[in-house]
Enzyme design. Sequence first.
Site, PDB file in Angstrom:
ATOM      1  N   PRO A  80     -60.426  10.994  26.008  1.00 35.25           N
ATOM      2  CA  PRO A  80     -61.000  10.735  27.327  1.00 35.25           C
ATOM      3  C   PRO A  80     -61.991  11.793  27.804  1.00 35.25           C
ATOM      4  O   PRO A  80     -63.075  11.459  28.279  1.00 35.25           O
ATOM      5  CB  PRO A  80     -59.785  10.681  28.256  1.00 35.25           C
ATOM      6  N   LYS A  81     -61.654  13.068  27.692  1.00 30.85           N
ATOM      7  CA  LYS A  81     -62.571  14.119  28.154  1.00 30.85           C
ATOM      8  C   LYS A  81     -63.911  14.006  27.430  1.00 30.85           C
ATOM      9  O   LYS A  81     -64.981  14.034  28.045  1.00 30.85           O
ATOM     10  CB  LYS A  81     -61.965  15.501  27.922  1.00 30.85           C
ATOM     11  N   MET A  82     -63.849  13.876  26.116  1.00 30.97           N
ATOM     12  CA  MET A  82     -65.053  13.765  25.306  1.00 30.97           C
ATOM     13  C   MET A  82     -65.853  12.520  25.688  1.00 30.97           C
ATOM     14  O   MET A  82     -67.078  12.566  25.781  1.00 30.97           O
ATOM     15  CB  MET A  82     -64.625  13.680  23.834  1.00 30.97           C
TER      16      MET A  82
END
Length: 157
Positions: A110-112
């Site tokens: 998710p962060k990426m």
Amino acid sequence: VDEMGCFALIEDSPVESIRRYQTLISLMLSSQTRDEMTARAMNNLRNHGLTPNNIINTPEDKLAELISCVGFYKRKAQYIKETTNTLLDKYDGDIPETVEDMIKLKGVGPKMAFLAANHAWKRPFGIGVDVHVHRICNRLGWCDTKTPEKTRQALES
């Protein structure tokens, strides 16, 4: 991030899909890797030819050699090959236009996905929250959450 982050490591290509692809690859390489090593690996890949068609035709062991300075390089070489194959098959070599589709790619969390989408598509999709941002936000009292995803949702609300 300003000097060696995903924004600074891509080529100034006139082809937007190549720039988006390189943004995603730089983020995939950066996981658990110092910025200097990510920059070195990206330079190696750019010199080799960092396009989906070139990477898909590069043997996995050669790809691993090119990125051997990053952490978990053998696994990342595998993920890059699998992701590139998916991008060519499903997205005509471009990256998905949604975070939901991006996190389905091998090696993309998710962060990426939020960071890639925000930069590559030049519009806000959300905040990229990792475990460190999650912990800091909770310690500062900005939220009271149990997971990075819940922290992201709290920060965005």
